[in-house]
Design an enzyme around this catalytic site. Structure first.
Site, PDB file in Angstrom:
ATOM      1  N   HIS A 308       0.865  -1.180   0.000  1.00 50.24           N
ATOM      2  CA  HIS A 308       0.000   0.000   0.000  1.00 50.24           C
ATOM      3  C   HIS A 308       0.898   1.226   0.000  1.00 50.24           C
ATOM      4  O   HIS A 308       1.938   1.222   0.652  1.00 50.24           O
ATOM      5  CB  HIS A 308      -0.911   0.001   1.243  1.00 50.24           C
ATOM      6  N   ASP A 365      -7.955  -5.299   0.357  1.00 50.30           N
ATOM      7  CA  ASP A 365      -8.481  -6.133  -0.720  1.00 50.30           C
ATOM      8  C   ASP A 365      -8.072  -7.593  -0.613  1.00 50.30           C
ATOM      9  O   ASP A 365      -8.604  -8.437  -1.329  1.00 50.30           O
ATOM     10  CB  ASP A 365      -8.016  -5.588  -2.074  1.00 50.30           C
TER      11      ASP A 365
HETATM   12  N1  ACO Z   1       4.198  -7.613  -4.804  1.00 49.60           N
HETATM   13  C1  ACO Z   1       5.530  -7.601  -4.981  1.00 49.60           C
HETATM   14  N2  ACO Z   1       6.300  -6.511  -4.841  1.00 49.60           N
HETATM   15  C2  ACO Z   1       5.699  -5.364  -4.516  1.00 49.60           C
HETATM   16  C3  ACO Z   1       4.300  -5.290  -4.304  1.00 49.60           C
HETATM   17  C4  ACO Z   1       3.551  -6.480  -4.459  1.00 49.60           C
HETATM   18  N3  ACO Z   1       2.212  -6.464  -4.280  1.00 49.60           N
HETATM   19  N4  ACO Z   1       3.954  -4.021  -3.990  1.00 49.60           N
HETATM   20  C5  ACO Z   1       5.101  -3.326  -3.992  1.00 49.60           C
HETATM   21  N5  ACO Z   1       6.154  -4.130  -4.314  1.00 49.60           N
HETATM   22  C6  ACO Z   1       7.567  -3.753  -4.344  1.00 49.60           C
HETATM   23  C7  ACO Z   1       7.902  -2.957  -5.602  1.00 49.60           C
HETATM   24  O1  ACO Z   1       8.290  -3.791  -6.675  1.00 49.60           O
HETATM   25  C8  ACO Z   1       9.016  -2.078  -5.110  1.00 49.60           C
HETATM   26  O2  ACO Z   1      10.191  -2.865  -5.037  1.00 49.60           O
HETATM   27  P1  ACO Z   1      11.634  -2.166  -5.336  1.00 49.60           P
HETATM   28  O3  ACO Z   1      11.786  -1.136  -4.268  1.00 49.60           O
HETATM   29  O4  ACO Z   1      12.593  -3.295  -5.241  1.00 49.60           O
HETATM   30  O5  ACO Z   1      11.538  -1.569  -6.715  1.00 49.60           O
HETATM   31  C9  ACO Z   1       8.622  -1.762  -3.664  1.00 49.60           C
HETATM   32  O6  ACO Z   1       7.807  -2.876  -3.258  1.00 49.60           O
HETATM   33  C10 ACO Z   1       7.825  -0.489  -3.505  1.00 49.60           C
HETATM   34  O7  ACO Z   1       6.727  -0.525  -4.392  1.00 49.60           O
HETATM   35  P2  ACO Z   1       6.039   0.743  -5.034  1.00 49.60           P
HETATM   36  O8  ACO Z   1       5.446   0.374  -6.350  1.00 49.60           O
HETATM   37  O9  ACO Z   1       6.981   1.906  -5.011  1.00 49.60           O
HETATM   38  O10 ACO Z   1       4.905   1.021  -3.996  1.00 49.60           O
HETATM   39  P3  ACO Z   1       3.690   1.970  -4.259  1.00 49.60           P
HETATM   40  O11 ACO Z   1       3.430   2.659  -2.988  1.00 49.60           O
HETATM   41  O12 ACO Z   1       3.905   2.822  -5.452  1.00 49.60           O
HETATM   42  O13 ACO Z   1       2.527   0.958  -4.652  1.00 49.60           O
HETATM   43  C11 ACO Z   1       0.658  -0.452  -4.593  1.00 49.60           C
HETATM   44  C12 ACO Z   1       1.477   0.598  -3.834  1.00 49.60           C
HETATM   45  C13 ACO Z   1       0.225   0.113  -5.962  1.00 49.60           C
HETATM   46  C14 ACO Z   1      -0.609  -0.739  -3.791  1.00 49.60           C
HETATM   47  C15 ACO Z   1       1.520  -1.713  -4.782  1.00 49.60           C
HETATM   48  O14 ACO Z   1       1.925  -2.206  -3.526  1.00 49.60           O
HETATM   49  C16 ACO Z   1       0.787  -2.793  -5.579  1.00 49.60           C
HETATM   50  O15 ACO Z   1       0.812  -2.762  -6.821  1.00 49.60           O
HETATM   51  N6  ACO Z   1       0.121  -3.768  -4.856  1.00 49.60           N
HETATM   52  C17 ACO Z   1      -0.667  -4.802  -5.521  1.00 49.60           C
HETATM   53  C18 ACO Z   1      -1.994  -4.229  -5.964  1.00 49.60           C
HETATM   54  C19 ACO Z   1      -2.935  -3.985  -4.805  1.00 49.60           C
HETATM   55  O16 ACO Z   1      -3.113  -4.802  -3.929  1.00 49.60           O
HETATM   56  N7  ACO Z   1      -3.592  -2.798  -4.844  1.00 49.60           N
HETATM   57  C20 ACO Z   1      -4.606  -2.427  -3.834  1.00 49.60           C
HETATM   58  C21 ACO Z   1      -4.162  -1.253  -3.059  1.00 49.60           C
HETATM   59  S1  ACO Z   1      -5.273  -0.951  -1.747  1.00 49.60           S
HETATM   60  C22 ACO Z   1      -6.571  -0.150  -2.412  1.00 49.60           C
HETATM   61  O17 ACO Z   1      -6.533   0.485  -3.422  1.00 49.60           O
HETATM   62  C23 ACO Z   1      -7.816  -0.284  -1.704  1.00 49.60           C
END
Ligand code: ACO
Length: 427
Positions: A308, A365
């Protein structure tokens, strides 16, 4: 193009170049950079808005490090335990819990405006019957702007309140009809003998030719889901609503824009994506392969329902949802192998260095799809339920924005395209 550094040391020393720091009531303070460009000719660059407060708001507070979520100061756990969605919607809109009299009036207003104009129902027939409910909802909610435009003055507080009530009132029928249309079942109307969640359930699962008895345990579980999803400060869809609304646009059109933004798998679409992922995993034995895929940087796959932008400890909503999922499955005497896979996946991921280092925890979620599935919702309705809940938050932010005076939201950009060149026809 290129980079150079400017001195961005934050100091409390007051001089000609100093910028004011604004304190909120909770959470980090914000440097007010509104005069940065006029004074220094510089823009602030923050794609993804990781360090940008786009507005002042007094609706919802999130502390992602401590796993705290407050609506108008009330902890989400207390509201999920003691309140009801309609009371929470009132709270979000008005800032205070309603008195019994205010609650009665609000219930009556929601009940009065919960029907759809009959002409709106004919819109549904224009969609392919296999259209995604979110696609239908974007279209139908946008179309409502054609019904309530000339008669509404958004500068009038009563008209604004009415638009918000119409949106909250009509959304259950809009969402239910996007499902019943796809299965070819005639749509039931709302019936004010039911509460808000029960009304949605009877319109989703009932048919006009028979009595429909709503299971109170499922109705309460749905009400809790709606409470948990009702608002979450300046997330992508809420920011979309606020940005669209800053031009003075019609509120129904603004909420349609919010629904479009919510649909994406990185936002509200994740609950559907989680279930698809759990189904693909199929058995507990396959979990480690999926974890490895999620960690592989050359693979774009992410563990859906994990991570998140704000929560870097735990998402307080996910704990409530997990409890409800177990409760509903036990009540229905069902076992869902996906729940076991989800719990095992969570356990393995939370012990894995990759997830620990990046502070990736299950978000709201991760378990909501399992709960909605247990209640009988088809997978493509999961995000529609989210949209129904989030309407309370969207309209509250829309109302809040109308009281602000900063004019249209108009971000700037760091231009990296061609410099001036003159036209010569290509040969
Ligand atoms: N699985 C694997 N790796 C992940 C995940 C994941 N679900 N989420 C983040 N990471 C990793 C990224 O690859 C990144 O790694 P790095 O630093 O080595 O490059 C690091 O964690 C940080 O990730 P960001 O993309 O910078 O985090 P951001 O805050 O931008 O993204 C998000 C948040 C979009 C929710 C992301 O965690 C994601 O895509 N999760 C899966 C989708 C999801 O569950 N969305 C629902 C969100 S809750 C809602 O809307 C109600």
């Amino acid at each position: 193009m290129g980079t150079k550094n400017v001195n961005a040391i934050i100091s409390e020393e007051q001089n000609d170049n100093s910028l004011p720091v604004l304190d909120g009531t909770l959470g980090p303070s914000a440097v007010d950079i509104q005069t940065l460009y006029s004074r220094n000719g510089l823009l602030a660059y923050d794609p993804g808005f990781r360090s940008t407060a786009s507005c002042k708001s007094s609706i919802t507070f999130v502390d992602g490090d401590k796993g705290i979520l407050l609506y108008r100061g009330y902890p989400i756990e207390e509201l999920a335990e003691h309140s009801e969605f309609i009371e929470v919607a009132y709270l979000l809109m008005h800032g205070e819990l309603p008195s019994p009299g205010q609650r009665k009036q609000f219930d009556e207003a929601i009940g009065y405006y919960n029907l759809l104009h009959e002409q709106v129902l004919s819109f549904y027939r224009g969609f392919r019957r296999d259209a995604h409910p979110m696609a239908i909802m974007v279209g139908v909610v946008g179309a409502l702007s054609a019904f309530y435009h000339d008669v509404m003055n958004i500068r009038d507080a009563n008209d604004r309140e009415l638009a918000a009530i119409r949106l909250i009132g009509k959304m259950p029928m809009i969402a239910a009809a996007s499902y019943t249309y796809s299965v070819g079942r005639p749509q039931r109307y709302p019936n004010n003998k039911y509460d808000y969640a029960s009304n949605f359930l009877q319109m989703m699962f009932g048919a006009p030719n028979r009595e429909h008895i709503v299971d109170p345990v499922l109705a309460r579980a749905l009400d809790i889901i709606l409470i948990l999803h009702a608002d979450h400060e300046q997330n992508a869809s809420t920011s979309t609503v606020r940005l669209a609304a800053s031009s003075g646009a019609n509120p129904f059109a603004c909420i349609a824009a919010g629904i479009a933004s919510l649909w994406g798998p990185a936002h509200g679409g994740a609950n559907e994506a989680v279930l698809k992922m759990l189904m693909e995993i199929g058995t507990v034995e396959n979990i480690s392969k999926v974890i490895e895929r999620a960690k592989n940087k050359s693979d774009s796959f992410r563990l859906m329902g994990f991570g998140h932008r704000i929560y870097k400890n735990f998402d307080p909503r996910s704990l409530v949802i997990q409890k409800q999922a177990k409760k509903v499955l036990a009540h229905l005497g069902k076992e869902d192998p996906l729940l076991e896979i989800a719990m095992r996946l969570e356990e393995i991921a939370l012990k894995d260095e990759y997830f620990i280092e990046r502070k990736l925890y299950p978000n709201v979620d991760f378990y909501s799809g399992i709960l909605l599935r247990a209640m009988g919702f088809p997978m493509n309705m999961f995000t529609a339920v989210f949209a129904l809940a989030r309407t309370a938050g969207w309209v509250s932010h829309w109302l809040e924005l109308q009281g602000e005076s900063h004019g249209i939201d108009r971000p700037r950009q760091l231009y990296v395209g061609k410099t001036l060149r003159h036209y010569t026809a290509r040969k």
